[in-house]
Structure formats: C-alpha cells, structure tokens
Design a protein around this motif. Structure first.
Motif, PDB file in Angstrom:
ATOM      1  N   HIS A 297       0.814  -1.210   0.000  1.00  0.00           N
ATOM      2  CA  HIS A 297       0.000   0.000   0.000  1.00  0.00           C
ATOM      3  C   HIS A 297       0.854   1.269   0.000  1.00  0.00           C
ATOM      4  O   HIS A 297       0.448   2.293  -0.554  1.00  0.00           O
ATOM      5  CB  HIS A 297      -0.954  -0.018   1.191  1.00  0.00           C
ATOM      6  N   ILE A 298       2.037   1.218   0.620  1.00  0.00           N
ATOM      7  CA  ILE A 298       2.937   2.370   0.530  1.00  0.00           C
ATOM      8  C   ILE A 298       3.326   2.586  -0.930  1.00  0.00           C
ATOM      9  O   ILE A 298       3.363   3.722  -1.425  1.00  0.00           O
ATOM     10  CB  ILE A 298       4.186   2.154   1.414  1.00  0.00           C
ATOM     11  N   GLU A 307       5.256   9.109  -7.958  1.00  0.00           N
ATOM     12  CA  GLU A 307       6.654   8.933  -7.548  1.00  0.00           C
ATOM     13  C   GLU A 307       7.020   7.476  -7.855  1.00  0.00           C
ATOM     14  O   GLU A 307       7.084   6.624  -6.974  1.00  0.00           O
ATOM     15  CB  GLU A 307       6.807   9.260  -6.060  1.00  0.00           C
ATOM     16  N   TYR A 308       7.290   7.210  -9.119  1.00  0.00           N
ATOM     17  CA  TYR A 308       7.382   5.842  -9.594  1.00  0.00           C
ATOM     18  C   TYR A 308       8.617   5.104  -9.083  1.00  0.00           C
ATOM     19  O   TYR A 308       8.582   3.891  -8.894  1.00  0.00           O
ATOM     20  CB  TYR A 308       7.354   5.828 -11.122  1.00  0.00           C
ATOM     21  N   ASP A 309       9.733   5.809  -8.859  1.00  0.00           N
ATOM     22  CA  ASP A 309      10.930   5.137  -8.348  1.00  0.00           C
ATOM     23  C   ASP A 309      10.681   4.582  -6.945  1.00  0.00           C
ATOM     24  O   ASP A 309      11.039   3.436  -6.646  1.00  0.00           O
ATOM     25  CB  ASP A 309      12.113   6.116  -8.329  1.00  0.00           C
ATOM     26  N   THR A 312       8.273   1.644  -7.154  1.00  0.00           N
ATOM     27  CA  THR A 312       8.949   0.432  -7.623  1.00  0.00           C
ATOM     28  C   THR A 312       9.713  -0.234  -6.497  1.00  0.00           C
ATOM     29  O   THR A 312       9.665  -1.469  -6.330  1.00  0.00           O
ATOM     30  CB  THR A 312       9.912   0.785  -8.775  1.00  0.00           C
ATOM     31  N   LYS A 313      10.417   0.560  -5.714  1.00  0.00           N
ATOM     32  CA  LYS A 313      11.219   0.026  -4.603  1.00  0.00           C
ATOM     33  C   LYS A 313      10.336  -0.759  -3.628  1.00  0.00           C
ATOM     34  O   LYS A 313      10.646  -1.898  -3.258  1.00  0.00           O
ATOM     35  CB  LYS A 313      11.911   1.180  -3.874  1.00  0.00           C
ATOM     36  N   TYR A 314       9.227  -0.166  -3.194  1.00  0.00           N
ATOM     37  CA  TYR A 314       8.377  -0.813  -2.186  1.00  0.00           C
ATOM     38  C   TYR A 314       7.634  -2.022  -2.768  1.00  0.00           C
ATOM     39  O   TYR A 314       7.464  -3.041  -2.093  1.00  0.00           O
ATOM     40  CB  TYR A 314       7.383   0.192  -1.607  1.00  0.00           C
ATOM     41  N   LEU A 315       7.190  -1.926  -4.011  1.00  0.00           N
ATOM     42  CA  LEU A 315       6.475  -3.053  -4.608  1.00  0.00           C
ATOM     43  C   LEU A 315       7.404  -4.240  -4.848  1.00  0.00           C
ATOM     44  O   LEU A 315       7.000  -5.398  -4.685  1.00  0.00           O
ATOM     45  CB  LEU A 315       5.822  -2.620  -5.917  1.00  0.00           C
ATOM     46  N   PHE A 316       8.673  -3.970  -5.247  1.00  0.00           N
ATOM     47  CA  PHE A 316       9.634  -5.065  -5.398  1.00  0.00           C
ATOM     48  C   PHE A 316       9.894  -5.746  -4.056  1.00  0.00           C
ATOM     49  O   PHE A 316      10.017  -6.976  -3.976  1.00  0.00           O
ATOM     50  CB  PHE A 316      10.946  -4.530  -5.975  1.00  0.00           C
ATOM     51  N   LEU A 338       2.187  -4.105  -9.844  1.00  0.00           N
ATOM     52  CA  LEU A 338       3.398  -3.920 -10.658  1.00  0.00           C
ATOM     53  C   LEU A 338       3.033  -3.809 -12.137  1.00  0.00           C
ATOM     54  O   LEU A 338       3.639  -3.018 -12.879  1.00  0.00           O
ATOM     55  CB  LEU A 338       4.365  -5.088 -10.426  1.00  0.00           C
ATOM     56  N   SER A 339       2.052  -4.594 -12.564  1.00  0.00           N
ATOM     57  CA  SER A 339       1.607  -4.486 -13.950  1.00  0.00           C
ATOM     58  C   SER A 339       1.057  -3.089 -14.222  1.00  0.00           C
ATOM     59  O   SER A 339       1.358  -2.473 -15.249  1.00  0.00           O
ATOM     60  CB  SER A 339       0.540  -5.545 -14.246  1.00  0.00           C
TER      61      SER A 339
END
Length: 701
Positions: A297-298, A307-309, A312-316, A338-339
């Motif tokens: 959720h973050i 703030e895509y970077d 990406t970090k939190y979803l990975f 992620l999709s």
C-alpha cells in the motif's frame, strides 16, 4: 466523531501522536520486565533436566512470543524436540503448537503447516480437546496466508463446532473472528463483517475483556464496504479497549486500517503516515503478512502521487517477501500493482510480464476445485446449522403442545368454577350458613385459578417469544447461503468469459441482492417488536440528513430535488431508532417510485410541523402514484404498491409497525395536484404516553 472543524485539523495530529506514544512507552516497560524474566529462566537451563528442562524452554519461548520471535523459535524448537525425546504426548502437542505458531510468525509457513499437521493427529488421537481447537485455528490461519481458503474455512468451522459444544462464549468469539478473516481474504467482505459482528456479540456475552483485534478487523471489512467514518470508529473502539497498553500488534493493525481509510478517501499524505506507522510496528514484530501488505500500500500511494521510483522500490520488496514466504494472495495483488505501475510508466513489456504472472497465480488459486471445496464446506456448515434450527423448532412445538394441554386444564377449572357458582346460588336459597362456607371455599379456589391462569399466560408469552426468535434465526441463517451464492457468482464472473454465462450469473447475483434486501427488512420486523423504547429529543434536520446520505450511497436520480422543511417550534421526544425506520422507508419509497419521464422534474418534499394531535411528518412526491383503492391495504405485509417494488411489499408494513410502536398514526392520501402524500402523526412526548400506559396496566391489575 469526525467533524469538519478547525479544531479537528489543528489538534487531531497532536492527540494522535500522544495517543500512539503512550502505549509505546508502556510497552517498553513491559518488554524490559519480560526480558528480565527471560534472563532468570535462562539461568535455570544449566541445572534443569528432562521434563523440567522442557518446561524451562517452553516458558522462555512463551515469554519471547511476539517480543523477539526469531529467538523464541529457537527455544520452541528445543522444547518440541525435548518433548518428543521424553515421549510425553501432552507436552508434544503443546510445544508443537507453540513451535508452529512461532514458525508462522517468522514467515516459515510450510514448516509451520507440517508441524501443525503432525501434532494435530496426536492431539485428536489422545483427545486433548483444549489443544486441538487451538491447533485447528493456527493451522487454518496458516492455510489462509497460503490462500488455501477451502482448507482454512473447513478447519475453522470444526474449531467453532468444538467451542459451541463447550459453550464458552469467549472461545466461540475467537472462532467466529477467524472465520471472518477467511471470508475477508476471499473478498467476501459482507459475510466477513457478519462473522466479525457475531464475534463481538459473543465476546460481550462472555463478560470477559474485549478483544481490540476483532473491532479492527470489523473496521477493515467496513472500510472495504466504503464507510470510512464507521471504519475509523471501529479502530477508535479497538484502541479504547487496550488504552495505554496497546501492543505493537494492535497498533500495527489499527494504523493499517486508518491508512486504508484515508487512502480510499484520496487523502494520500495522511494515508502514507498511517501505513508507515503500521509498517514500523509490524517490522518490529516480524509480522510478514502485515509487513507485505504495508509495503504494497505504501507503493500504491507513491503510484498515486506519480513517484514511480519509490513505488517500484516498495512493490519489489513486497514481491520478494510475499514470494519467499508463500503469501499467495498478497503476491497476486503485488503482481497486479506492478503491472499497473509499468503501464503507467509505458513499459509495456514488463507490464505484460507481471500481468501474465498475475493471471497464472490467480488461476492456480481460484480453481474449480477451490470453488467446489468451498461450496462443500459451506454446505456442511449450513447443514449443521439447519439441524440445530430443526431441533429448536421441535422444542418449540413441544412447548406449544404443553401450552395447549395446560389451556385445556384452565378451561376445565373455569367450567368447574361456573358449576360451583350455580351450586352456590342454589344452596343460598336453602342453606344460608352453608353459603358462607361455600363462598370462602370459592374465594380460595378463585385465587388459585387466577394464579394458574397468570402462570399459563406467562408460559404463552414465553412460547410466543420462542416462535419470534425462531423466525429471526431462520431469516438470519438464510443470509449465509445467500452470501456464499453471491461470492461464488462473483468469483465465477471473474473466471468465465462466455457472455451468456456471465449474463446468467449477473442475473443470479442481482436476484441474491434482492432476496437479501427482503430478509434484511424481515429482520427489522423483529428489531421493531423487541425495541426497548428510549425517548430522547429529536433533531429532525440531523436525522433527515443522515437518511439522505444513506440514500445517496444507494443512488438518487440525477434530476431529483429533495427538500426538507422543519418548523422551528417543533419539539418531539420519542425513540430515534424507530422514528428513523419510519422516515427511511417513506423517503426511500418516494425516491424509488419517482417518475422517470424526461418531461417531469422529480421531487421529494419532507415537512415537519405541529398539529392539534401531535407532530405531523409529511413526505410528498410527484412519482408514479399509487392506485390502491383501499389505503389501509398498502400497509399490509407483502402488498406491493407498484411492480417496481424490490422488497416484496414490506417497506410500508415496516412503517406501519414502527408507527404503532411509537403510538403514532400513518396515513396515505393524494393531494389536489395528484401528488402522493404519506403522513405520520406522532405524540409530542413518548415518555408521557409510556407512563400513562403503564399506569393503565397497573390499574387493570
């Protein structure tokens, strides 16, 4: 609770910071005390042997539970291995259950499941009921994290059955809460909320300390149903229960629910703050599922703010943790986000890759086998509930037969009294002395008869109450299969691509909604009949606004005008809950039966004024009208005012029933302009009416 005022925005963050800091300080003190106790236990390891050493290891693991889970796992493993060496079945079961629970907390789900399965067999074979039901719950929770919902639900229902036989409301509450969690994870939030509410009620009936987690779970379900303010209220109640002693687990869950509420309300800064608070607390405990959910959720908040970077970090990180730990449902959500993230970044190759993973994992979990197993588990549970209901019905029938037999006895004694009275009159003509004695005997007999009649009347009331309760339970129990049917239809809609099949399923889902609405209204009949009247001063404008907010959620025609006019000199003291049922049904009818012609501007007018006989409430609309020649028939159950009715003709019956409870009168008429008008005339002060009625009943006695 949440008012749009300056004070809210200025002081709320300060109060929240103080409120969350106090439990943390108190918890630090508790943690220090626990660690000192652990050090004292560790000093006994060198001298203890055999069963005593097993007890020391078990006690250390128990003290470190949810304080330092990685260290607790080590001692739980020692305890479990030593119990097996000793050969004590009870110790093996108890320590194995503890070891499995700790393995689950450090994200070793498969190891935890293997341990639970091993000790469950031993526990059932040795009939260790106390541990069996706890192992069933723990194993069900592990299956729930693995998205094996059929197995989780089956085990939870078995645990509930054991606890219901024992009759311990506190433990019944825990089992109901766990069942609710399974339905919540499956996305069936309505049924989940129903079980959470049952869990809260059972906990209240147990007269033991309330459980904050159940309230927060209910808050999560309510939030997913779209009621942000009620969700936050459930969290507040949860925090209120533990006060200054809320542990990291409660704070982590409560903060996550608040984060979800603000995120759904598009308040992304506040949502991020609560998600981060929850993440810190869950990280401290090593709670893998909640850590993953917070990371997910973050990342979603960062996606909303582009703030895509950071997203990406939190979803990975969420993907790595969910994949390594086997949290399949969270992994599905992560693949989906992620999709979406890569689609927003126009990286269509990676977007397609994660979309494929999403579909593959989802198909593997929500398989035909899962749906069949869920249907079987639900059917078995409902069959058991139906057997209970039949047994209750047989008991009621038996009581009814007893009542009939006793009524015959009453009639016999009434006839006997009549005969004795005639004989007494005859004896008066011939024997004046004998008459005096006969009068005395008759007086005693009349007193006895009156007492017996009074006893039979009470028994009749009890039987009527039992019959009413049976109707309530039957209506309530039907909602479970309906919710399951709706859940299966929704899952099938996601899976089936055939347009004709989807059309049938959508019609089936809509029919289930209509039947659920009718059952809800039947349950309101029970609520009205058993309502404890609480006369208070009514704020009409506030009550009307609440009802209109509810109606807007259901949907109001775009061109419809709804106005309300309350005379300033109106003062009404009555029961607010029953009055709301009256107003809500009349306003809902006026909206539902609006005229959809484009040449007509639909309106609903609500007027509240004083009249010589009380407070007059009028609801007027220019809808399609009512053609019934006998107005009083409109208020009978299952009489439809229009073919557009979806509630089976219950709404106006509820209005009539609720009006009678408040000693009010409801009437239907047509205005000179051919508008539809419903009028309720209600006594100005219900307290005075109730006092008069009570006085009249006492005089009759």
């Amino acid at each position: 609770m949440y008012q749009n005022t300056i004070g809210r925005y200025v002081f709320a963050p300060i109060l929240l910071a103080i409120f969350t800091a106090l439990p943390a300080l108190s918890q630090d003190v508790q943690t220090d005390a626990i660690l000192r106790k652990v050090d004292s236990l560790k000093n006994q390891i060198s001298t203890a042997k055999g069963h005593d050493l097993y007890l020391v290891y078990f006690a250390i693991a128990n003290e470190l539970f949810d304080v330092d889970n990685p260290q607790a796992v080590q001692y739980a493993e020692e305890s479990f291995e030593l119990a097996k060496q000793i050969g004590d079945s009870a110790a093996i079961v108890k320590s194995g259950r503890q070891y499995g629970q700790l393995l689950r907390r450090v994200d070793r789900l498969d190891d935890a499941i293997n341990i639970f399965v091993e000790v469950l067999k031993i526990s059932e074979r040795n009939k260790v009921v106390a541990e069996t039901k706890r192992i069933l719950n723990a194993l069900a929770l592990a299956y729930n994290y693995k998205a094996l919902y059929d197995k989780a639900l089956d085990l939870n229902f078995k645990s509930l059955e054991i606890r219901e036989k024992e009759g311990d409301k506190n433990e019944i509450s825990a089992a109901l809460n766990n069942i609710g969690l399974v339905y919540y994870k499956m996305g069936n939030t309505e049924q989940a909320l129903d079980f959470f509410k049952q869990a809260i009620q059972a906990k209240l009936e147990s007269k033991t300390a309330l459980n904050p987690e159940i309230y927060i779970n209910a808050g999560l379900a309510v939030e997913h149903l779209g009621d942000h303010s009620e969700a936050r209220e459930y969290v507040r109640k949860g925090y209120e229960i533990c006060g200054d002693n809320c542990n990291d687990n409660i704070i982590a869950q409560g903060e996550f629910c608040l984060g979800l509420s603000y995120w759904n309300n598009k308040e992304f800064d506040r949502a991020q703050e609560h998600f981060q608070n929850s993440y810190k607390s869950s990280r401290k405990l090593g709670q893998g599922p909640l850590i993953t959910d917070n990371l997910l959720h973050i990342g979603e908040v960062y996606m909303e703010t582009h703030e895509y970077d950071s997203a990406t970090k939190y979803l990975f990180e969420a993907e790595d943790l969910a994949s390594a730990s086997g949290y399949n449902q969270l992994l599905i959500y992560t693949y989906g986000r992620l999709s979406k993230l890569y689609q927003d970044k126009k990286d269509y190759e990676n977007a397609a890759k994660y979309q494929a993973r999403y579909i593959q994992l989802k198909d593997s979990i929500y398989s035909e086998e899962l749906i069949r197993n869920l249907a079987r588990v639900q059917t078995n549970y409902e069959e058991r509930e139906n057997i209970k209901t039949i047994a209750e019905k047989n008991q009621i029938l038996s009581l009814t037969q007893q009542m009939v037999q006793r009524q015959r006895e009453v009639y016999f004694f009434v006839g006997l009294v009549a005969v004795l009275s005639i004989l007494g009159t005859f004896m008066f003509l011939r024997y004046s002395r004998a008459l005096s004695k006969a009068k005395q005997e008759l007086s005693v007999m009349n007193q006895t008869l009156e007492k017996r009649v009074e006893d039979r009347t009470k028994q009749l009331q009890n039987v009527n109450n039992e019959l009413d309760n049976f109707i309530y339970k039957t209506s309530h129990d039907i909602r479970g299969p309906l919710a399951s049917l709706k859940g299966i239809a929704n899952v099938a809609l996601l899976e089936l691509k055939d347009e004709k099949a989807q059309d049938y399923l959508q019609k089936l889902d809509a029919s289930a909604d209509k039947l659920n609405s009718i059952l809800t209204r039947l349950l309101i009949v029970n609520q009205i009949n058993h309502a404890v009247l609480n006369p208070i001063k009514i704020n009409f404008q506030e009550l009307i606004n609440e009802i209109l907010v509810f109606e807007r959620k259901k949907g109001i025609p775009p061109r419809m005008s709804i106005t309300s006019e309350v005379d300033p000199d109106v003062l009404l003291i009555t029961d607010r809950h029953v009055l709301r049922i009256i107003l809500e049904n009349l306003i809902d009818n006026a909206i539902k039966y609006h005229n959809s012609s484009e040449r007509i501007e639909p309106f609903v007018k609500i007027r509240v004024s004083l009249s010589p006989t009380g407070v007059k409430i009028s609801v007027i609309d220019n809808g399609i009208g009512i053609q019934e020649r006998d107005p009083q028939k409109l208020f009978q159950m299952f009489v439809r005012a229009s073919e557009r009715s979806e509630s089976g003709g219950i709404g106006l019956y509820l209005t009539k029933l609720a009006s009678e409870r408040l000693y009010a009168r409801v009437d239907f008429s047509t205005t000179q302009e051919k508008y539809t008008q419903f009028t309720v005339t209600i006594p100005e002060n219900l307290s005075i009416v109730l006092t008069q009625k009570e006085k009249e009943e006492q005089e009759m006695r």
